[in-house]
Enzyme design. Structure first.
Site, PDB file in Angstrom:
ATOM      1  N   ASN A 103       0.901  -1.167  -0.172  1.00 20.39           N
ATOM      2  CA  ASN A 103       0.056   0.408   0.021  1.00 20.39           C
ATOM      3  C   ASN A 103       0.475   1.617  -0.252  1.00 20.39           C
ATOM      4  O   ASN A 103       0.421   2.340  -0.483  1.00 20.39           O
ATOM      5  CB  ASN A 103      -0.900  -0.049   1.044  1.00 20.39           C
ATOM      6  CG  ASN A 103      -0.225   0.016   2.783  1.00 20.39           C
ATOM      7  OD1 ASN A 103       0.056  -1.142   2.526  1.00 20.39           O
ATOM      8  ND2 ASN A 103      -0.786   0.596   3.266  1.00 20.39           N
TER       9      ASN A 103
ATOM     10  N   CYS B 207       2.676  13.237  11.099  1.00 25.05           N
ATOM     11  CA  CYS B 207       3.507  15.004  11.453  1.00 25.05           C
ATOM     12  C   CYS B 207       2.647  14.854  12.519  1.00 25.05           C
ATOM     13  O   CYS B 207       2.048  16.329  12.170  1.00 25.05           O
ATOM     14  CB  CYS B 207       3.671  15.100  10.303  1.00 25.05           C
ATOM     15  SG  CYS B 207       2.229  14.909   9.182  1.00 25.05           S
TER      16      CYS B 207
ATOM     17  N   HIS C 229     -13.094  -0.454  -0.076  1.00 26.31           N
ATOM     18  CA  HIS C 229     -13.633   0.718   0.365  1.00 26.31           C
ATOM     19  C   HIS C 229     -12.328   1.553  -0.362  1.00 26.31           C
ATOM     20  O   HIS C 229     -11.820   2.316  -0.921  1.00 26.31           O
ATOM     21  CB  HIS C 229     -12.960   1.761   1.761  1.00 26.31           C
ATOM     22  CG  HIS C 229     -12.218   2.235   2.154  1.00 26.31           C
ATOM     23  ND1 HIS C 229     -11.503   2.452   2.195  1.00 26.31           N
ATOM     24  CD2 HIS C 229     -11.722   1.276   2.944  1.00 26.31           C
ATOM     25  CE1 HIS C 229     -10.574   2.608   3.513  1.00 26.31           C
ATOM     26  NE2 HIS C 229     -11.108   1.256   3.255  1.00 26.31           N
TER      27      HIS C 229
END
Ligand SMILES: Cc1ncc(COP(=O)(O)O)c(C=O)c1O
Lengths: 414, 129
Positions: A162, A333, A211
């Site tokens: 992925n 982050c 999805h």
């Protein structure tokens, strides 16, 4: 992230999730209200229940067709995370309880669902071999075979990574595993929309996520080999839905949405694949034309994912400069201390470069203009960021990349 | 991309402006160079300051490797310290930068690197006296 004013937002994060295809959404809407198919598929014997059961059956056939599988082997889940957990924990717990072995083979580049399920198994007494990829991101088939032991009960690998899009040769691996009793599980969450898959190759378990292929979120499937029947220990206990493997009233609208999305994929998979392959190559070439761009995952890749590191910039700052483009940054982050992706780390990418990595993932509605617009914005943002950074100045004055991102590169340059 | 920081309007403004960004000056008599941090820490800053004869700052330029807050802090310095006396500029702290940029406490780390680079630059300019 709000797209910045005046700039057309461009979504290039289809590996994270895809929008629901309008046809799938329409089918779902028909399974909710009183005038639709709202019945409980387990309520056999009245028209409402039978209508729902009929829809569930056809969705099951549609999803099974993606992998040329027997519909009777399809177990509905809440998504690939659950499918993977059921496969990995289910197989190994079942085997360990019967003293049939306790060794698992997987890879360091797997999705966290697989890695975390394996870590849980280790706490339960299993032994896990985590294969290390080459710097190109690929796991060699030979490495899988070399790791096989007599007590290996499960080999779990992803079809398409992925983060990097790197492909694993599932067919070849399955063929080699045919003579070994270990069960082969494939996480196909990222590949179902593009690549043809056939469980007949020797795939015993296959995880899918709706999805990722234009179906709704919150639904997935685990294919479990039906003949000869592969037995698993369930994760949940309750009614006898899904052969007791996954009890609970089925979410008919979700399954119908996934089924419809799967049917659309089957109609257009090859066309989508070649179109996206062309667009991704265009993007890759355009990025490589900018100086100091490194492709992460140079092995054979799926058509929709491209992961690159930009030398000489701080990832978080480039991300802000690229606001308005839906991209995935190779670091989390939320805090001041970012952490590099476990996939890129496993491939030997320096942390500094992993933290400046971006995943572009294209989708069904991405157009050539979008790619060109993204290239233009990246070129501008990159040049501006590099004008500001110490690292780029050092790179331009000849410091090798390995030294730039080494532990004491900063002090040396100061 | 989960949990991307929601930057304050001031950080965004200075990130966009990037006052003083680019090559830190030519060097010379009344010029100071400072550096702090390291790429491996996630923040590295180089600052150049030019002073006039009386020790007032004429100009500040910078390059950095850092998050948007780091870049914004450098830009804010370049907009704020010119015309200050060297001593006065040396008293500018990370906390003052964080306040001016409406940054939360967890972003103080990179700003301390900016502060260190500024002090280093002012000191090196002083040594040319
Ligand atoms: C390769 C891979 N496996 C598993 C998952 C988890 O899928 P889900 O979101 O359906 O739980 C994802 C999605 O993030 C994925 O990309």
């Amino acid at each position: 992230m709000k797209p910045s004013a005046g700039r057309r937002p461009i979504y290039m994060d289809h590996a994270a999730t895809t929008p629901v295809d309008p046809l799938a959404a329409q089918a779902m809407a028909g399974c909710l209200t009183a005038d639709g198919v709202f019945g409980n598929p387990a309520s056999a014997g009245h028209a409402w229940g039978d209508a729902a059961a009929f829809r569930v059956d056809s969705a099951r056939r549609q999803v099974a067709a993606l992998a040329n599988a027997d519909p009777a082997g399809v177990i509905w889940t809440s998504g690939a995370t659950e499918s993977i957990n059921l496969a990995v924990l289910g197989v190994v717990r079942f085997a360990m309880a019967r003293g049939r072995g306790r060794h698992v083979i997987t890879a360091r580049t797997e999705h966290s669902a697989t890695l975390a399920a394996c870590a849980q198994l280790e706490r339960e007494g299993a032994r896990v071999t985590y294969l290390v990829p080459g710097t190109d991101g690929a796991i060699p088939v030979q490495a899988v075979l070399d790791a096989l032991r007599d007590d290996t009960v499960l080999v779990s690998l992803m079809h398409v990574n992925n983060e990097t899009g790197v492909l694993h040769p599932v067919r070849e691996t399955a063929a080699h595993l045919a003579e070994h009793p270990a069960v082969f599980h494939v996480d196909a969450a990222q590949s179902a929309a593009f690549l043809s898959l056939d469980v007949g190759w020797g795939v015993d378990l296959l995880s899918l996520s709706s999805h990722k292929f234009y179906g709704p979120k919150g639904v997935g499937a685990l294919y479990v080999r039906h003949r000869p029947r592969l037995r698993l220990q369930p994760l949940m206990f309750g009614g006898d839905q899904e052969q007791g493997m996954r009890p609970g009233t089925l979410a008919v609208h979700q399954l119908v949405g996934m089924g419809e999305a799967a049917a659309l994929v089957l109609q257009r998979r090859d066309a989508d694949r070649w179109r996206l392959d062309g667009l991704t190559r265009r993007l890759e070439q355009g990025l490589l034309d900018l100086e100091g761009v490194v492709i992460n995952g140079r092995a054979e890749r799926a058509p929709h994912i491209l992961n690159v590191s930009f030398i000489g910039v701080h990832g978080e700052s480039l991300a802000l400069a690229l606001e308005g483009i839906g991209l995935s940054l190779g670091s989390a982050c939320t805090s001041a201390s970012a952490t590099a992706s476990h996939v890129l780390r496993a491939m030997g990418v320096a942390d500094g470069l992993a933290l400046a990595s971006f995943r572009f993932s294209l989708g069904r509605w991405t157009r050539e203009e979008d790619v060109d617009e993204v290239l233009a914005r990246v070129a501008t943002a990159l040049a501006e960021q590099r004008r500001r950074t110490t690292v780029w100045a050092d790179y331009r004055s000849g410091t090798p990349v390995a030294d730039l991102y080494g532990t004491d590169a900063g002090e040396a340059a100061g | 991309m989960t949990g991307r920081a929601a930057w304050s309007a001031e950080v965004r403004r200075h990130f966009r402006l990037a006052r003083g960004a680019g090559e830190p000056g030519p060097g010379g008599q009344r010029f100071g160079h400072g550096a702090a941090g390291a790429v491996s820490w996630g923040t590295q800053v180089r600052i150049g300051v030019t002073l006039d004869q009386a020790g007032h700052i004429v100009d500040l330029s910078w390059r950095c490797y850092g998050c948007p807050a780091t870049q914004a802090a450098c830009s804010w310095l370049a907009a704020t310290v010119p015309r200050m006396h060297r001593e006065q500029a040396a008293a500018v702290t990370a906390t003052a930068m964080a306040e001016a940029l409406a940054l939360p406490a967890e972003r103080l780390g990179p700003l301390i690197v900016v502060e260190d680079a500024l002090r280093d630059a002012l000191q090196s300019a002083g040594m040319n006296d």
